[in-house]
Design a protein around this motif. Sequence first.
Motif: not given
Lengths: 281, 281, 281, 281
Positions: A13, B253-263, C4, C15, D78
């Motif tokens: 994160a 719309n793939k982000g850099p991390m799994p969507p469960a992880i927020l920056p 999630y 990922w 994200q």
Amino acid sequence: MSRYPEPTLAEVADWWTTGVTRIAPGEVEHRGVPVADIIGERDLVSAMYFLVLGEWPCTAHRDLLEAALVGSMDHGPQAPSIAVARMAATCGIGINNAMASAVNTLGDSHGGAAQQCVELLNDVVGYAEREGVTIDDATEVVVAIWRERSPYLPGFGHRFHPIDPRRGPLLGLVEAAVADRHVAGRHLTAALRVEAILAAQRTPVPMNIDGATAVIYAELGIAPELSRGFFVLSRSIGILAHAWEERSGGRRNKGPMPPAILPTYRPSAPIPDVSAPPAAP
Amino acid sequence: MSRYPEPTLAEVADWWTTGVTRIAPGEVEHRGVPVADIIGERDLVSAMYFLVLGEWPCTAHRDLLEAALVGSMDHGPQAPSIAVARMAATCGIGINNAMASAVNTLGDSHGGAAQQCVELLNDVVGYAEREGVTIDDATEVVVAIWRERSPYLPGFGHRFHPIDPRRGPLLGLVEAAVADRHVAGRHLTAALRVEAILAAQRTPVPMNIDGATAVIYAELGIAPELSRGFFVLSRSIGILAHAWEERSGGRRNKGPMPPAILPTYRPSAPIPDVSAPPAAP
Amino acid sequence: MSRYPEPTLAEVADWWTTGVTRIAPGEVEHRGVPVADIIGERDLVSAMYFLVLGEWPCTAHRDLLEAALVGSMDHGPQAPSIAVARMAATCGIGINNAMASAVNTLGDSHGGAAQQCVELLNDVVGYAEREGVTIDDATEVVVAIWRERSPYLPGFGHRFHPIDPRRGPLLGLVEAAVADRHVAGRHLTAALRVEAILAAQRTPVPMNIDGATAVIYAELGIAPELSRGFFVLSRSIGILAHAWEERSGGRRNKGPMPPAILPTYRPSAPIPDVSAPPAAP
Amino acid sequence: MSRYPEPTLAEVADWWTTGVTRIAPGEVEHRGVPVADIIGERDLVSAMYFLVLGEWPCTAHRDLLEAALVGSMDHGPQAPSIAVARMAATCGIGINNAMASAVNTLGDSHGGAAQQCVELLNDVVGYAEREGVTIDDATEVVVAIWRERSPYLPGFGHRFHPIDPRRGPLLGLVEAAVADRHVAGRHLTAALRVEAILAAQRTPVPMNIDGATAVIYAELGIAPELSRGFFVLSRSIGILAHAWEERSGGRRNKGPMPPAILPTYRPSAPIPDVSAPPAAP
């Protein structure tokens, strides 16, 4: 197996740490301010300034930035960026792709003059402060140093306009802001002094749009490279206007000239083989 | 109305003069050779060399260039270019657009090491020729000069590989070409000497893929910036492979991390206002 | 706080799952094969095919793909992509950025004809198989369906060449491969039948480079969109050749016409305000 | 030699005809208005509207467009576009290049929802007008048609926000504009009806930022594709903010995960060879 210690999820994160925007389910905050307090409450230029720089501009600073952004929106299809936008818009790609192809050309030669001029003006002001001399004297010194590197000074002279019609209105706004003590005016002084130095030459090269907007960016304390970023936002508007106009025309695969004109073919000498092996001993 | 004399149609055609390709109705020639004499007659690497450089490579030179191109195709999704290609491929844009977004990131830090290493090796060989010293002695001098600018030498060291597995095979091919007198070997000598100088330090930093391909480009006499161009052609293959793999997966719309992880959100200090007006006198 | 479940580090690694390249310290493998077994051992076209498609091509298939890639490298600066590459190369950006701006324009209208023609040919072959009819009969049906959508068939006709000089050599190679039973020839038959149908019209529109390369891609079983990906790799070579030629010329901020020519200004009607509120009741 | 009649210089100038900007030495006019009458006289959003659409917006319309632009500036790293901007910014390319790589990803899946939602709302209003039915009844019909194509309706639902915090403020502004008769409100009615239809399902999928801005664009009569263009202008601000933040951090070649985490390698089956020749007869 890796050269790195085992990471943690927090480090994942943290890899994407940002101070720009925080999201949580049902929440979007920009630099600590809920988006609902910005939408409809703040004008676009203030919101842009806040998102990028992290503080709200005062009205005077906002107005200066706004004028710079309005002033550099477009200069027509002879600019490579605009020609690229228009040709790309006919190639069957999204309008965002056409805009990206064009934004991509706003490089050191095409979009970099404002950035470089901010550096020049910052050099002058920095020299004046360090050496305790006037801005005018500092300008003489710094211009001489810059001209050793290149005869051209970024932000001065235009291959098309004898006088850039955007120079006057923009500098007028800066002068008013100086008079009202909203900005210090040192970068303006430096820029006018550069212009005077150049005017004393055979061919005067007055300040152009890049120079005039650089005065604003520099007076606002905006970093040189970020100045180019703001220019990109401004020119993106012209890029969109032209991409859209071309799109509406319906042409496909527009080349740079009417199709009846073929590029001249002129054979070039082969590149000399500098890799020839040494003669036998 | 214009500062320019009235142009002619010939000047319009001349504006786009090229020696690369001539077309006429029913005809396409690359550098004077009808395309029908190239298709099926020439391999891709020779054709590429000819189109870009204007002469046919000998077999030995072709093989070296081919090895460099094959060797730098891909290094997986931790490279920003590949991650960009894969994310872009999920955003509803053409595969050419996804490739362009990725190619665009092969800049000075990501794709520029080979180019810079060619410059380094050319510096060494140029110094040796000018000063009439050995390549080894010239390397000592030039490395010292380069390290004053930066402790890192382009083409040496890898943040992941203790030894880059592509170094050996590529240098082996160059060594064989030197033994057969197909290339002079001076840039190879220089590169090995750089490696030896660095190995004498506490932490050895052996040649990486950029250094090994730079040896090839430099031995072939390919200009530094053009070396990056060839690298772009090579890495475009990996970019396509990854864009295509991601495309086949169907994610949007793939982000850099799994969507469960927020920056992580970490407020940053506002940018200090360096534009404050001077205090009243 | 998130919708999630809590992720794991393995999910983060997953990922970015790929089957293209595996790296470990000191190791690089492409699809299970150590890179040292590819460098110097495999030609570029085979390596490219393997990296993208996951299996080695036989020699005959490799040769066909190579011919398609060699055949579509360049068509000169009237193509928007090449004009974009050349203008971008004068704007003070990296050569990779100039290439990206150009690759970005290879969209549905400019680089998409081969892709669409592969779809057309696959439609024919699929119809013939499903309905148990000959390729010739299937072509009549499928062409009629396609022409309801548009009078133009992708891969046929050229606004410049009465006969595309690249058509003959490419089809000749496919015919030889069919004779030797390296490819089935059904897509070739379909394409020739399309050409015959069009030739029976008032103005014949023979197969162009996109059609001829589409026959190759389709015979090789390469998916339509991936065909565009391979075309991008091919045209990137011409893009590099032109960007480099322009770069060597030293011009800055090249517009689409000599600077003495100004774009015509023609006011356009304001966009009608379709958002007017309804009249009061 | 050409298929075209001999062109004239006027035709060359006409090839680049535009109604956006006219330049002459010392003059720059946007759509007939001297730039000096715009700089410092007009706010950025009005100037943007004028340059792109050719007429000045009334204050109410300007405010709505401004709110849409302010509302969609950023949603954090994200989003693929923002992650791309940040990674690209570490690769040694210009900030304009980093922005271009990011803008390029605002495609049909990532930046296209507002555009598609405008189409949906226009479909409803068009149906109501043509068929003489209420907006509510037309919405039922049109939604049913759209859902045959896809279960997802553009502009509704968010994979992260149960309720999008930007929806309320934006719709509130539109409602006020309808009450004041500045816009007709038919597209707003349509959008609210779509939301109600979806709310009657098991899992409600409320309007998201794309839907809320689409209501504004549609009420303003802005064409669907141009809506994406305006979204690009808005998101470019967030792209700049993140590119700049990353740039200030000084990291080089940032990958998508901390370097200690390697992408999972999972071999994929080779692509089946659908190009096998037919068995011998």
